[in-house]
Motif scaffolding. Structure first.
Motif, PDB file in Angstrom:
ATOM      1  N   ALA A  22       0.824  -1.210   0.000  1.00  0.00           N
ATOM      2  CA  ALA A  22       0.000   0.000   0.000  1.00  0.00           C
ATOM      3  C   ALA A  22       0.859   1.261   0.000  1.00  0.00           C
ATOM      4  O   ALA A  22       0.598   2.200  -0.756  1.00  0.00           O
ATOM      5  N   ARG A  25       2.334   2.026  -3.304  1.00  0.00           N
ATOM      6  CA  ARG A  25       1.331   2.493  -4.253  1.00  0.00           C
ATOM      7  C   ARG A  25       1.018   3.973  -4.023  1.00  0.00           C
ATOM      8  O   ARG A  25       0.898   4.747  -4.961  1.00  0.00           O
ATOM      9  N   TYR A  26       0.887   4.361  -2.764  1.00  0.00           N
ATOM     10  CA  TYR A  26       0.664   5.760  -2.448  1.00  0.00           C
ATOM     11  C   TYR A  26       1.804   6.623  -2.970  1.00  0.00           C
ATOM     12  O   TYR A  26       1.600   7.662  -3.596  1.00  0.00           O
ATOM     13  N   LEU A  29       1.702   6.866  -6.722  1.00  0.00           N
ATOM     14  CA  LEU A  29       0.618   7.728  -7.168  1.00  0.00           C
ATOM     15  C   LEU A  29       1.001   9.197  -7.031  1.00  0.00           C
ATOM     16  O   LEU A  29       0.790  10.009  -7.933  1.00  0.00           O
ATOM     17  N   THR A  81      -3.135  -0.579 -11.400  1.00  0.00           N
ATOM     18  CA  THR A  81      -4.565  -0.640 -11.076  1.00  0.00           C
ATOM     19  C   THR A  81      -5.174  -1.915 -11.634  1.00  0.00           C
ATOM     20  O   THR A  81      -6.015  -2.562 -10.980  1.00  0.00           O
ATOM     21  N   GLU A 156      -6.854   0.231  -0.769  1.00  0.00           N
ATOM     22  CA  GLU A 156      -7.126   0.342  -2.199  1.00  0.00           C
ATOM     23  C   GLU A 156      -8.287   1.300  -2.451  1.00  0.00           C
ATOM     24  O   GLU A 156      -8.268   2.090  -3.397  1.00  0.00           O
ATOM     25  N   THR A 159      -7.034   4.717  -2.179  1.00  0.00           N
ATOM     26  CA  THR A 159      -6.161   5.083  -3.294  1.00  0.00           C
ATOM     27  C   THR A 159      -6.952   5.529  -4.511  1.00  0.00           C
ATOM     28  O   THR A 159      -6.611   6.505  -5.162  1.00  0.00           O
ATOM     29  N   TYR A 352      -4.526  12.229  -0.165  1.00  0.00           N
ATOM     30  CA  TYR A 352      -4.185  10.816  -0.269  1.00  0.00           C
ATOM     31  C   TYR A 352      -4.071  10.208   1.109  1.00  0.00           C
ATOM     32  O   TYR A 352      -3.589  10.845   2.036  1.00  0.00           O
TER      33      TYR A 352
END
Length: 352
Positions: A22, A25-26, A29, A81, A156, A159, A352
Motif C-alpha cells: 500500500a 502504491r501511495y 501515485l 490498477t 485500495e 487510493t 491521499y
C-alpha cells in the motif's frame, strides 16, 4: 506511416509484475501526480497515444512524438490498477487476457496544471478525466464493468476513491492609495486574509474552501477616497475573470453601506465589500479589536456573493434562500457550492 514501438516496464525502473504494498502504491501515485502536474518539473504532455493489452507487461505507442517520463509513469499506474483488480479477484496478473486493450493519452495544459486524460477500454468504452486520481478511479470502474465487481480493501479504496478538497478561487483588489498607514493596509496581509477566508469556509459548513490569488492594490485615490462603493462597482467591473469570485475591498468609512453587488445570477461573480478593520475612528462598532469582526467580514462576503447568485435580502422570518440565511444550515452551504460548481469556479484536488 508512423512507426510503432514498445517499451518494457522493466525499463521504467519499476517492476510491475509483483504487487506493490500500500505505501509503495501511495508513493507511486504521488510521484506520477507530481511528474505531470507540478509546473516546476516542466514535463509537457506529449499528446501521444499509448496502449497495452491485458496479457502483456509492456506499453506500445506511436513514435510520432517522443514519450516522456510522465507518459510511462501514468501507464505504469494504469497497469498497477489492473494488477490490483486481478488480485482482488483472486486471479493471476493479466487476468482479463488478450481481449483487453487499454488506450490512453495525456494532453493539454493550463496555468493551474490541469490536463485532459483520455482512456478507452475495449468492450467498455471511453472517458476523459481532468485529474490523475479521477482517471484511476474511473479506469478501475471500467475493469469492474468488463470483468465483474470486486470488494476493495481499505487502502485500495482510499487510493482510487480519495477525499476531494473542493477549492474556489477568490481574486482580491484592495483599495489603497499607496500609503502604508492607509485604512486598508491590513487587507494586504495574507495572514489576515486567511483568517477571513477560513471563517467563510466555516460559515459555509466546510463544504469547500477559498484559494487566494494575488492581492492587488487599487491605488488611485480619486477612484476611492473611502466614500463610494457604488462608483467602485462600476469603475472596476472590467477586473472580472471567469471561473473565480472577484472582489474589490473598499475602506471602513464608506458612505453607502457594507457592500454593493448586482442582483442576478452571474457567471463571473463580482462585488465590492466594505473593510471592517483598521478604522481610524476608535469609536467605530467594527473597530479592529472588536470581537467577531472577522466573522462579520465573512458574512458580508457571503451576503454579496448571494446577490450575484440572484438572491435578494431576507424578509422577516423568510425560510427560502436569501442573502442572510445561506450560512445557517447545510442546505444553504450546498446551494452556494452548487452555484460555484455550475459557473466553473470550483477546482477539485485530492487528499491521499
Amino acid at each position: 506511416m508512423k512507426s510503432i514501438l514498445s517499451i518494457l516496464f522493466l525499463l521504467t525502473g519499476i517492476n510491475v509484475a509483483e504487487a506493490s504494498p500500500a505505501t509503495d502504491r501511495y508513493h507511486q501515485l504521488m510521484k506520477v501526480t507530481d511528474q505531470i502536474y507540478n509546473p516546476k518539473n516542466n514535463v509537457r504532455p506529449t499528446n501521444n497515444m499509448l496502449w497495452f493489452h491485458g496479457n502483456q507487461r509492456w506499453l506500445t505507442y506511436y513514435s510520432g512524438a517522443s514519450i516522456n517520463r510522465a507518459d510511462v509513469l501514468f501507464g505504469n499506474m494504469l497497469m498497477q490498477t489492473y494488477d490490483m483488480y486481478c488480485r482482488n479477484k483472486g486471479k493471476n496478473i493479466n487476468c482479463l487476457g488478450g481481449g483487453l486493450k487499454v488506450n490512453y493519452r495525456i494532453s493539454g495544459r493550463s496555468k493551474s496544471g490541469a490536463k485532459v486524460i483520455s482512456i478507452s477500454t475495449s468492450g467498455v468504452g471511453s472517458f476523459t478525466a481532468g485529474y490523475i486520481i479521477e482517471a484511476i478511479s474511473k479506469f478501475y470502474g471500467q475493469l469492474e464493468t468488463r470483468g465483474g465487481q470486486t470488494p476493495l480493501k481499505g487502502f485500495e479504496r482510499r487510493t482510487i476513491q480519495p477525499t476531494p478538497n473542493v477549492i474556489a478561487r477568490t481574486d482580491y483588489h484592495v483599495t489603497s492609495n499607496g500609503n502604508k498607514n492607509h485604512a486598508n493596509n491590513k487587507w494586504l496581509d495574507r495572514n489576515f486574509l486567511r483568517a477571513v477566508r477560513d471563517r467563510i469556509k466555516a460559515n459555509l459548513r466546510n463544504r469547500f474552501t477559498f484559494w487566494m490569488g494575488p492581492i492587488r492594490e487599487i491605488r488611485n485615490a480619486s477612484d476611492y477616497n473611502d466614500k463610494a462603493q457604488r462608483s467602485l462597482l462600476y469603475k472596476y467591473s472590467s477586473l472580472r475573470k471567469q471561473g473565480m469570485v472577484n472582489v474589490v475591498v473598499s475602506g471602513p468609512a464608506t458612505s453607502d453601506g457594507m457592500g454593493y453587488a448586482w442582483v442576478g445570477r452571474n457567471s463571473s461573480p463580482y462585488f465590492v465589500m466594505r473593510s471592517l478593520f483598521n478604522s481610524k475612528d476608535p469609536k467605530s462598532f467594527y473597530y479592529e479589536r472588536k470581537p467577531g469582526a472577522i466573522n462579520h467580514n465573512s458574512l458580508i462576503y457571503i451576503h454579496e456573493l448571494a446577490h450575484n447568485m440572484g438572491l435578494r435580502h431576507c424578509s422577516a422570518g423568510q425560510k427560502s434562500f436569501c442573502t442572510d440565511n445561506l450560512h445557517h444550515n447545510n442546505a444553504g452551504a450546498d446551494y452556494v457550492k452548487n452555484y460555484m460548481s455550475s459557473i466553473g469556479a470550483l477546482r477539485y484536488k485530492y487528499a491521499y
